[in-house]
Design a protein around this motif. Structure first.
Motif, PDB file in Angstrom:
ATOM      1  N   ASN A  71      20.094  26.930  62.673  1.00  0.00           N
ATOM      2  CA  ASN A  71      21.050  26.358  61.721  1.00  0.00           C
ATOM      3  C   ASN A  71      20.662  24.937  61.320  1.00  0.00           C
ATOM      4  O   ASN A  71      20.783  24.557  60.153  1.00  0.00           O
ATOM      5  CB  ASN A  71      22.467  26.389  62.292  1.00  0.00           C
TER       6      ASN A  71
ATOM      7  N   ARG B  81      20.361  29.537  68.080  1.00  0.00           N
ATOM      8  CA  ARG B  81      21.201  29.564  66.874  1.00  0.00           C
ATOM      9  C   ARG B  81      21.382  28.151  66.331  1.00  0.00           C
ATOM     10  O   ARG B  81      21.283  27.910  65.128  1.00  0.00           O
ATOM     11  CB  ARG B  81      22.548  30.198  67.197  1.00  0.00           C
TER      12      ARG B  81
ATOM     13  N   THR C  38      21.104  42.837  58.766  1.00  0.00           N
ATOM     14  CA  THR C  38      20.867  41.591  58.053  1.00  0.00           C
ATOM     15  C   THR C  38      20.511  40.480  59.036  1.00  0.00           C
ATOM     16  O   THR C  38      20.778  40.583  60.234  1.00  0.00           O
ATOM     17  CB  THR C  38      22.121  41.145  57.266  1.00  0.00           C
ATOM     18  N   PHE C  39      19.940  39.426  58.496  1.00  0.00           N
ATOM     19  CA  PHE C  39      19.614  38.273  59.338  1.00  0.00           C
ATOM     20  C   PHE C  39      20.884  37.655  59.908  1.00  0.00           C
ATOM     21  O   PHE C  39      20.913  37.227  61.061  1.00  0.00           O
ATOM     22  CB  PHE C  39      18.820  37.229  58.544  1.00  0.00           C
ATOM     23  N   SER C  40      21.951  37.618  59.113  1.00  0.00           N
ATOM     24  CA  SER C  40      23.224  37.061  59.588  1.00  0.00           C
ATOM     25  C   SER C  40      23.744  37.833  60.793  1.00  0.00           C
ATOM     26  O   SER C  40      24.251  37.239  61.749  1.00  0.00           O
ATOM     27  CB  SER C  40      24.263  37.078  58.469  1.00  0.00           C
ATOM     28  N   GLU C  41      23.630  39.155  60.745  1.00  0.00           N
ATOM     29  CA  GLU C  41      24.054  39.975  61.878  1.00  0.00           C
ATOM     30  C   GLU C  41      23.189  39.685  63.100  1.00  0.00           C
ATOM     31  O   GLU C  41      23.683  39.582  64.216  1.00  0.00           O
ATOM     32  CB  GLU C  41      23.981  41.464  61.529  1.00  0.00           C
ATOM     33  N   TYR C  42      21.885  39.559  62.879  1.00  0.00           N
ATOM     34  CA  TYR C  42      20.966  39.238  63.971  1.00  0.00           C
ATOM     35  C   TYR C  42      21.325  37.883  64.586  1.00  0.00           C
ATOM     36  O   TYR C  42      21.426  37.740  65.808  1.00  0.00           O
ATOM     37  CB  TYR C  42      19.522  39.225  63.452  1.00  0.00           C
ATOM     38  N   LEU C  43      21.522  36.891  63.731  1.00  0.00           N
ATOM     39  CA  LEU C  43      21.823  35.541  64.193  1.00  0.00           C
ATOM     40  C   LEU C  43      23.134  35.488  64.968  1.00  0.00           C
ATOM     41  O   LEU C  43      23.263  34.728  65.934  1.00  0.00           O
ATOM     42  CB  LEU C  43      21.881  34.584  62.996  1.00  0.00           C
ATOM     43  N   ALA C  44      24.077  36.306  64.590  1.00  0.00           N
ATOM     44  CA  ALA C  44      25.399  36.300  65.246  1.00  0.00           C
ATOM     45  C   ALA C  44      25.435  37.099  66.542  1.00  0.00           C
ATOM     46  O   ALA C  44      26.397  37.014  67.299  1.00  0.00           O
ATOM     47  CB  ALA C  44      26.451  36.850  64.279  1.00  0.00           C
TER      48      ALA C  44
END
Length: 94
Positions: free
Chosen positions: A26, A22, A6-12
């Protein structure tokens, strides 16, 4: 590298996205989200906002879908009819 789904996983993932990147992502998501919220609150369509701001409707659509990052002057033109502007605020010390 671990698998990303997911994008959230990528971003984290610190190995893929720097803290600065980041923060920029955001900020853009929050800023454009507020812009959309303000447009909808005023009851404007993208076309109406385009007429009021002088920025073409396709450009507003690209901005709102995060497909392009607006230049500062474009952003100010779009925000003005919504009753907003940009400002610089100090970072709160921890």
């Amino acid at each position: 590298m671990k698998e990303i789904n997911t994008f959230s996983e990528y971003l984290a993932d610190d190995s893929r996205v720097t803290p600065e990147e980041r923060q920029k992502i955001n900020f853009e998501v929050e800023l454009i989200g507020k812009m959309i919220e303000a447009r909808e609150k005023k009851g404007y369509s993208q076309r109406e906002l385009a007429e009021l701001s002088g920025v073409k409707q396709p450009a507003i659509a690209r901005i709102e879908s995060l497909k392009s990052t607006p230049q500062l002057d474009t952003l100010l033109k779009v925000l003005a009819p919504l009753g907003y502007t940009l400002s610089i605020t100090p970072i709160k010390e921890k």
